[in-house]
Design a protein around this motif. Structure first.
Motif, PDB file in Angstrom:
ATOM      1  N   GLU A   1      -7.266   9.912  -0.334  1.00  0.00           N
ATOM      2  CA  GLU A   1      -6.639   8.824   0.421  1.00  0.00           C
ATOM      3  C   GLU A   1      -7.657   8.127   1.320  1.00  0.00           C
ATOM      4  OE1 GLU A   1      -2.120  10.725   0.669  1.00  0.00           O
ATOM      5  OE2 GLU A   1      -3.570  11.074   2.286  1.00  0.00           O
TER       6      GLU A   1
ATOM      7  N   LEU B   1      -9.038   4.193   1.052  1.00  0.00           N
ATOM      8  CA  LEU B   1      -9.074   3.289   2.200  1.00  0.00           C
ATOM      9  C   LEU B   1     -10.469   2.694   2.390  1.00  0.00           C
ATOM     10  CD1 LEU B   1      -7.611   2.077   4.649  1.00  0.00           C
ATOM     11  CD2 LEU B   1      -8.258   4.124   5.937  1.00  0.00           C
TER      12      LEU B   1
ATOM     13  N   PRO C   1      -9.881  -1.322   1.520  1.00  0.00           N
ATOM     14  CA  PRO C   1      -9.085  -1.302   2.755  1.00  0.00           C
ATOM     15  C   PRO C   1      -7.943  -2.309   2.778  1.00  0.00           C
ATOM     16  CG  PRO C   1     -11.239  -2.312   3.133  1.00  0.00           C
ATOM     17  CD  PRO C   1     -11.291  -1.674   1.780  1.00  0.00           C
ATOM     18  N   GLU C   2      -8.086  -3.430   2.063  1.00  0.00           N
ATOM     19  CA  GLU C   2      -7.058  -4.471   2.119  1.00  0.00           C
ATOM     20  C   GLU C   2      -5.815  -4.138   1.298  1.00  0.00           C
ATOM     21  OE1 GLU C   2      -8.679  -8.254   1.187  1.00  0.00           O
ATOM     22  OE2 GLU C   2     -10.038  -8.302   2.893  1.00  0.00           O
TER      23      GLU C   2
ATOM     24  N   ALA D   1      -5.137  -0.699   0.273  1.00  0.00           N
ATOM     25  CA  ALA D   1      -4.892   0.741   0.305  1.00  0.00           C
ATOM     26  C   ALA D   1      -3.471   1.089   0.732  1.00  0.00           C
ATOM     27  CB  ALA D   1      -5.899   1.423   1.232  1.00  0.00           C
ATOM     28  N   SER D   2      -2.900   0.286   1.620  1.00  0.00           N
ATOM     29  CA  SER D   2      -1.543   0.570   2.102  1.00  0.00           C
ATOM     30  C   SER D   2      -0.494   0.354   1.018  1.00  0.00           C
ATOM     31  CB  SER D   2      -1.217  -0.306   3.316  1.00  0.00           C
ATOM     32  OG  SER D   2      -1.258  -1.681   2.978  1.00  0.00           O
ATOM     33  N   HIS D   3      -0.867  -0.308  -0.074  1.00  0.00           N
ATOM     34  CA  HIS D   3       0.064  -0.557  -1.177  1.00  0.00           C
ATOM     35  C   HIS D   3      -0.103   0.464  -2.312  1.00  0.00           C
ATOM     36  CE1 HIS D   3       1.239  -4.597   0.339  1.00  0.00           C
ATOM     37  NE2 HIS D   3       0.008  -4.601   0.811  1.00  0.00           N
TER      38      HIS D   3
ATOM     39  N   LYS E   1      -0.270   4.511  -3.519  1.00  0.00           N
ATOM     40  CA  LYS E   1       0.043   5.896  -3.184  1.00  0.00           C
ATOM     41  C   LYS E   1      -0.758   6.832  -4.085  1.00  0.00           C
ATOM     42  CE  LYS E   1       4.723   5.307  -1.348  1.00  0.00           C
ATOM     43  NZ  LYS E   1       6.139   5.748  -1.447  1.00  0.00           N
TER      44      LYS E   1
ATOM     45  N   ARG F   1       0.691   1.670  -7.489  1.00  0.00           N
ATOM     46  CA  ARG F   1       0.980   0.602  -6.531  1.00  0.00           C
ATOM     47  C   ARG F   1       2.469   0.554  -6.226  1.00  0.00           C
ATOM     48  NH1 ARG F   1      -0.218  -5.899  -7.372  1.00  0.00           N
ATOM     49  NH2 ARG F   1       0.542  -6.582  -5.324  1.00  0.00           N
ATOM     50  N   TYR F   2       2.804   0.324  -4.951  1.00  0.00           N
ATOM     51  CA  TYR F   2       4.195   0.181  -4.517  1.00  0.00           C
ATOM     52  C   TYR F   2       4.349  -1.105  -3.717  1.00  0.00           C
ATOM     53  CZ  TYR F   2       5.784   4.857  -5.846  1.00  0.00           C
ATOM     54  OH  TYR F   2       6.153   5.978  -6.558  1.00  0.00           O
ATOM     55  N   GLU F   3       5.441  -1.798  -3.953  1.00  0.00           N
ATOM     56  CA  GLU F   3       5.824  -2.963  -3.156  1.00  0.00           C
ATOM     57  C   GLU F   3       7.296  -2.793  -2.790  1.00  0.00           C
ATOM     58  OE1 GLU F   3       3.849  -5.212  -2.053  1.00  0.00           O
ATOM     59  OE2 GLU F   3       2.062  -4.840  -3.278  1.00  0.00           O
TER      60      GLU F   3
ATOM     61  N   ASN G   1       8.601  -0.389  -1.356  1.00  0.00           N
ATOM     62  CA  ASN G   1       8.914   1.012  -1.682  1.00  0.00           C
ATOM     63  C   ASN G   1       9.324   1.218  -3.132  1.00  0.00           C
ATOM     64  OD1 ASN G   1       8.422   2.061   0.955  1.00  0.00           O
ATOM     65  ND2 ASN G   1      10.415   1.276   1.613  1.00  0.00           N
TER      66      ASN G   1
END
Length: 201
Positions: free
Chosen positions: A71, A75, A79-80, A82-84, A86, A107-109, A111
């Motif tokens: 993880e 990141l 970094p841009e 990474a939050s999307h 899992k 990838r998740y959008e 949830n």
């Protein structure tokens, strides 16, 4: 150290840049990195002489710690986005003789998983990234998961508009060591779906 670079067009839309570093002195090592024109790293691969340690060791880093390292690497690499993404566990069992760790990327959008936007990441025993790959579609908007038809309504719409066809399938049976034939209901349209908002095909 040698450095080369090139670029190519993917699907006639996206430009992919590819960079390669080679070291051939004491030991041969190669690093390949590909990224989009938006700066998203889509792949990274390290090649070289690596000592394989097949000895059983209970001191091997726990997979949960390796996952945290994956993880953190994600990141650092992207970094841009990474939050999307899992990091998921692989389906394989934890082998204490293995010198690598493997994790899936999805990838998740909102949830919800984005089909076909996925990948994988490999770490060595020192938790350094040896291989990374991700498919990440850009320039797309995702409607919020609101005011949708129910799952039961979707099933009814699917059965009404798409349905299933009766067919034979053959499958190898590892227990009997023979190929078996089964009569099944199979999906007739693999590339058609039910719209979750309208219930239409």
């Amino acid at each position: 150290e040698n450095f080369t670079s090139n670029s190519y067009s993917k699907d006639g839309k996206t430009t992919i840049y590819r960079f390669e570093w080679n070291t051939r002195e004491d030991k041969w090592e190669t690093l390949n990195v590909s990224c989009t024109e938006d700066g998203i790293i889509t792949s990274l691969n390290k090649y070289g002489k690596r000592e394989r340690d097949d000895k059983l060791s209970i001191n091997r880093t726990k997979k949960s710690e390796a996952k945290k390292a994956a993880e953190a690497a994600l990141l650092k690499l992207n970094p841009e986005i990474a939050s999307h993404i899992k990091v998921g566990d692989s389906d394989t069992y934890e082998d204490f003789r293995s010198s690598e760790y493997f994790f899936t990327l999805q990838r998740y959008e909102n949830n919800l998983p984005v089909e076909n936007d996925s990948g994988s990441i490999y770490l060595d025993k020192d938790l350094n990234v040896t291989s990374f790959y991700i498919t990440y579609t850009t320039d797309m908007s995702f409607a919020p998961a609101e005011n949708l038809i129910t799952a039961d309504a979707a099933k009814d719409a699917y059965n009404k508009n798409l349905g299933a066809k009766l067919s034979y399938i053959t499958k190898w049976n590892n227990e009997t060591k023979k190929r078996e034939v089964k009569l099944v209901y199979n999906t007739e349209f693999n590339n058609k779906y039910i719209n979750a908002a309208t219930g239409e095909v």
